[in-house]
Motif scaffolding. Structure first.
Motif, short mmCIF file in Angstrom:
data_model
loop_
_atom_site.label_atom_id
_atom_site.label_comp_id
_atom_site.label_asym_id
_atom_site.label_seq_id
_atom_site.Cartn_x
_atom_site.Cartn_y
_atom_site.Cartn_z
N GLY A 163 47.20 41.88 -27.23
CA GLY A 163 46.73 41.63 -28.57
C GLY A 163 45.37 42.21 -29.00
N GLY A 164 44.68 42.31 -30.27
CA GLY A 164 43.58 42.32 -29.99
C GLY A 164 42.18 42.28 -28.97
N ASP A 165 42.32 41.40 -28.60
CA ASP A 165 41.70 40.09 -28.42
C ASP A 165 41.37 40.83 -26.99
OD1 ASP A 165 43.92 38.92 -27.85
OD2 ASP A 165 43.22 37.36 -26.66
N LEU A 166 42.71 41.49 -26.50
CA LEU A 166 42.67 41.94 -25.46
C LEU A 166 42.16 43.60 -25.19
CD1 LEU A 166 45.70 41.46 -22.16
CD2 LEU A 166 43.77 43.80 -22.90
N ILE A 167 42.06 44.54 -26.00
CA ILE A 167 41.73 45.37 -26.31
C ILE A 167 40.19 45.43 -26.62
CG2 ILE A 167 41.71 47.11 -27.96
CD1 ILE A 167 44.39 46.77 -26.03
N GLU A 168 40.09 44.76 -27.49
CA GLU A 168 38.59 44.15 -27.91
C GLU A 168 37.42 43.95 -26.02
OE1 GLU A 168 37.30 41.77 -31.14
OE2 GLU A 168 38.37 42.80 -32.23
N SER A 169 38.69 42.78 -25.04
CA SER A 169 37.44 43.18 -24.37
C SER A 169 37.87 44.67 -23.16
CB SER A 169 38.52 41.52 -23.25
OG SER A 169 39.84 43.19 -22.33
N PHE A 170 38.26 45.61 -23.60
CA PHE A 170 37.82 46.77 -23.35
C PHE A 170 36.26 46.51 -23.05
CE2 PHE A 170 41.90 49.11 -23.24
CZ PHE A 170 42.60 48.24 -22.78
N GLY A 171 35.33 46.46 -24.13
CA GLY A 171 34.11 46.66 -24.23
C GLY A 171 33.22 45.48 -23.24
N THR A 172 33.78 45.02 -22.82
CA THR A 172 32.75 43.66 -22.08
C THR A 172 32.34 44.40 -20.76
OG1 THR A 172 34.32 42.18 -22.74
CG2 THR A 172 32.90 41.47 -20.74
N PRO A 173 31.29 43.99 -20.46
CA PRO A 173 30.83 44.73 -19.50
C PRO A 173 31.57 44.41 -17.90
CG PRO A 173 28.82 44.04 -20.84
CD PRO A 173 29.94 43.56 -21.48
N ASN A 174 31.70 45.72 -16.84
CA ASN A 174 32.24 45.58 -15.79
C ASN A 174 34.05 44.62 -15.23
OD1 ASN A 174 29.67 46.36 -14.85
ND2 ASN A 174 28.47 44.18 -15.09
N LEU A 175 34.34 44.39 -16.83
CA LEU A 175 35.47 44.21 -16.55
C LEU A 175 36.68 44.60 -16.23
CD1 LEU A 175 36.74 41.34 -17.86
CD2 LEU A 175 37.38 41.53 -19.73
N TRP A 176 36.67 45.42 -17.31
CA TRP A 176 37.44 46.92 -16.57
C TRP A 176 37.16 48.52 -16.44
CZ3 TRP A 176 42.84 46.58 -18.38
CH2 TRP A 176 43.18 45.41 -18.80
N ALA A 177 37.73 48.69 -15.45
CA ALA A 177 37.24 50.07 -14.57
C ALA A 177 37.13 51.22 -15.94
CB ALA A 177 37.72 50.42 -13.65
N GLU A 178 36.16 52.10 -15.78
CA GLU A 178 36.04 53.60 -16.71
C GLU A 178 37.68 54.09 -16.61
OE1 GLU A 178 32.86 55.93 -18.17
OE2 GLU A 178 32.24 53.72 -18.47
N ALA A 179 37.81 54.31 -15.11
CA ALA A 179 38.63 54.98 -15.43
C ALA A 179 39.74 54.70 -15.19
CB ALA A 179 38.99 55.19 -13.49
N ASP A 180 40.11 53.59 -14.69
CA ASP A 180 41.42 52.24 -15.40
C ASP A 180 41.35 52.65 -17.08
OD1 ASP A 180 41.31 51.62 -12.70
OD2 ASP A 180 41.28 49.93 -12.89
N LEU A 181 40.57 52.48 -17.83
CA LEU A 181 40.88 53.27 -18.85
C LEU A 181 41.46 53.83 -19.42
CD1 LEU A 181 38.12 50.60 -20.79
CD2 LEU A 181 40.36 49.93 -19.88
N HIS A 182 41.05 54.94 -18.55
CA HIS A 182 41.11 56.62 -19.27
C HIS A 182 42.77 56.42 -19.00
CE1 HIS A 182 37.71 58.53 -20.63
NE2 HIS A 182 36.98 57.72 -19.45
N ARG A 183 42.62 55.65 -17.50
CA ARG A 183 44.33 56.48 -17.47
C ARG A 183 45.08 55.34 -18.13
NH1 ARG A 183 46.81 55.01 -11.36
NH2 ARG A 183 47.91 56.30 -12.56
N ILE A 184 44.89 54.17 -18.60
CA ILE A 184 45.88 53.39 -18.78
C ILE A 184 46.09 53.51 -20.56
CG2 ILE A 184 45.48 50.93 -20.51
CD1 ILE A 184 44.93 49.94 -17.67
N LEU A 185 44.97 54.70 -21.10
CA LEU A 185 45.40 54.60 -22.07
C LEU A 185 46.06 56.30 -22.00
CD1 LEU A 185 41.78 53.65 -23.54
CD2 LEU A 185 43.91 52.57 -24.58
N GLY A 186 45.40 57.44 -21.82
CA GLY A 186 45.40 58.20 -21.19
C GLY A 186 46.81 58.73 -20.47
N GLU A 187 47.14 57.99 -19.65
CA GLU A 187 48.69 58.60 -19.30
C GLU A 187 49.96 57.19 -20.00
OE1 GLU A 187 48.38 58.21 -14.74
OE2 GLU A 187 46.67 59.43 -14.47
N TYR A 188 49.29 56.84 -20.26
CA TYR A 188 50.50 55.38 -20.07
C TYR A 188 50.34 55.41 -21.88
CZ TYR A 188 51.04 54.18 -15.77
OH TYR A 188 51.61 54.51 -14.63
N GLY A 189 49.29 54.93 -22.75
CA GLY A 189 49.23 54.37 -23.99
C GLY A 189 49.19 52.97 -24.58
N CYS A 190 49.11 52.41 -26.09
CA CYS A 190 48.71 50.81 -25.95
C CYS A 190 49.58 50.84 -27.12
CB CYS A 190 47.56 50.93 -25.43
SG CYS A 190 46.91 48.90 -25.59
#
Ligand SMILES: Nc1ncnc2c1ncn2[C@@H]1O[C@H](COP(=O)(O)OP(=O)(O)OP(=O)(O)O)[C@@H](O)[C@H]1O
Ligand SMILES: NC(=O)c1ccc[n+]([C@@H]2O[C@H](COP(=O)(O)O)[C@@H](O)[C@H]2O)c1
Length: 416
Positions: free
Chosen positions: A307-334
């Motif tokens: 949901g949109g709220d989970l995606i917006e949590s990508f912007g919460t400091p220290n909640l998601w590792a940048e490397a993880d976000l690159h892999r989630i969005l780059g290798e997998y997608g959303c």
């Protein structure tokens, strides 16, 4: 058919005789239990993903989400104390990878949850208690009696739907052969708390399916709920066994949705990228992808559904590792299901990593707005208000039977 651009063009038991309820549900669920939950599980867990990015820090909280785990100790709620969230310890940074343990049991032998024969009420104190109250209430209020009777039925099936061990990857609703090889085979994975699962969570998958049909690029083979580990520690989080059970009950009506218990049965919190890696390992590693009509095999694309709220949590400091976000969005997608009141598009434009991987990000517009929230459902239960038609009936009966969420302590801001 309208080719949907990624960023540019979004497209948008009632009065059943009490005695018959356990039998009907038990039959349906025991079939599922045999096919879905009773198979092999002796595989080792997948390896850890790469370390998180530099944004890691040791302390962080988001207003909505609980701080991440410092402990991997797991707990289970009892039927009488369903929401022991207040006793959970503060958690550490979710962006920080922690060592993944090997297969473990969440429910210890000292678990308070019933392991009684499913249909013998007299052999289980909780069943006996509910049976007793059902008969005593019958002469007073038919509604209360009906609720108790359904609770009895729900308790009688608990030992089946709450079982998480031994672990096996569910495949009974996975489409094994692609119908249209021109399309990319796709499996959707929805990570979340599901405390409890609601009709909105089920609708998320159906909305994504409609989007995919209209878009024409993908062929969906299956959808999976992956309930978060108890160590996530979010307010109102019922035990993993209860949340898994409710997800299974909710998914019963679907011919393409399943519940995977790998994530909640690890020894500690599992990051989302690790969950996606696990699906990749199962679907493309162990199962070897999907079969094409000509007998050859092809890799399955795995994407996060959120949901949109989970995606917006990508912007919460220290909640998601940048490397993880690159892999989630780059290798997998959303796939992002737009949430009422949340401007997903503005956030996509403002978030650098999301924007960088925008071609792997698909926004699904809700054509009928649905804003059922688990938080409000928990609050309704606590306030003795109806939750019928907010969650599937079987989920509602499970909540009542196990007295979940009754003693819930939600901070007022969490429910506004
Ligand atoms: N109203 C909604 N619209 C779109 N997506 C939603 C909505 N509610 C939940 N989701 C999504 O469902 C997934 C699971 O969410 P979760 O289990 O946290 O439900 P929730 O209702 O938000 O729970 P809670 O109220 O406890 O925070 C997440 O991807 C979340 O973004
Ligand atoms: N670093 C991470 O991988 C990370 C951070 C925050 C939330 N999450 C996931 O997002 C989901 C959030 O669920 P809720 O919306 O119920 O809080 C959970 O599955 C949780 O594990 C993952």
């Amino acid at each position: 058919m309208t080719p949907a651009n990624t960023l540019a063009l979004p497209t948008g038991v009632a009065s059943v005789p009490a005695a018959s309820v356990p039998d009907r549900l038990s039959v349906a669920l025991s079939l599922t239990a045999q096919s879905e939950y009773g198979v092999d599980s002796s595989r080792p867990p997948p390896g850890r993903s790469s370390p998180a990015g530099s944004s890691r820090a040791s302390t962080s909280t988001s207003p909505r989400r609980s701080p991440p785990p410092t402990t991997t100790t797991t707990t289970t709620d009892t039927a009488d104390h369903p929401a022991a969230s207040g006793s959970r310890e503060p958690l550490a940074n979710l962006a920080t990878p922690v060592p993944l343990p090997s297969n473990s049991r969440l429910l210890s032998s000292s678990s308070p949850l019933p392991a009684a024969p499913p249909t013998v009420a007299s052999s289980h104190p909780a069943l006996a208690r509910i049976a007793e109250s059902a008969s005593s209430l019958a002469s007073i209020t038919p509604r209360a009696a009906s609720r108790s009777a359904h609770s009895l039925a729900a308790l009688s099936i608990s030992s089946q739907v709450m079982t998480m061990h031994p672990y096996s990857f569910p495949t009974e609703r996975l489409q094994r052969t692609q119908v249209d090889p021109q399309k990319e085979p796709l499996v959707l994975v929805a990570c979340g708390s599901y405390s409890p699962i609601t009709y909105l969570h089920l609708r998320m998958f159906e909305m994504a399916m409609d989007w995919v049909r209209e878009d024409g690029r993908f062929e969906i083979l299956a959808g999976y709920f992956s309930p978060v580990h108890e160590a996530y520690g979010k307010v109102g989080l019922a035990s993993a066994a209860h949340r898994v059970a409710m997800c299974r009950l909710a998914a019963q009506a679907s011919d393409w949705l399943m519940v995977d218990t790998w994530e909640p049965t690890r020894d500690g919190y599992v990051r989302t990228v690790e969950v996606l890696d696990h699906f990749n390992q199962e679907l493309n590693g162990r199962l070897g992808g999907v079969e094409l009509p000509d007998g050859t095999r092809r890799k399955v694309r795995i994407m996060l559904l959120a949901g949109g709220d989970l995606i917006e949590s990508f912007g919460t400091p220290n909640l998601w590792a940048e490397a993880d976000l690159h892999r989630i969005l780059g290798e997998y997608g959303c796939f992002i299901i737009e949430r009422t009141g949340a401007d997903v598009w503005a956030f996509l434009l403002s978030h650098d990593i999301l924007y960088e991987h925008r071609r792997n990000v698909f926004v699904v517009k809700q054509l009928i707005y649905n804003d059922i929230s688990s938080t409000k459902v928990r609050l309704f239960v606590k306030r003795n208000m109806s939750i019928k038609y907010l969650v599937p009936d079987a989920v509602m009966h499970h909540i009542y039977a196990h007295r979940l969420y009754i003693g819930e302590r939600e901070p007022p801001s969490a429910v506004i």
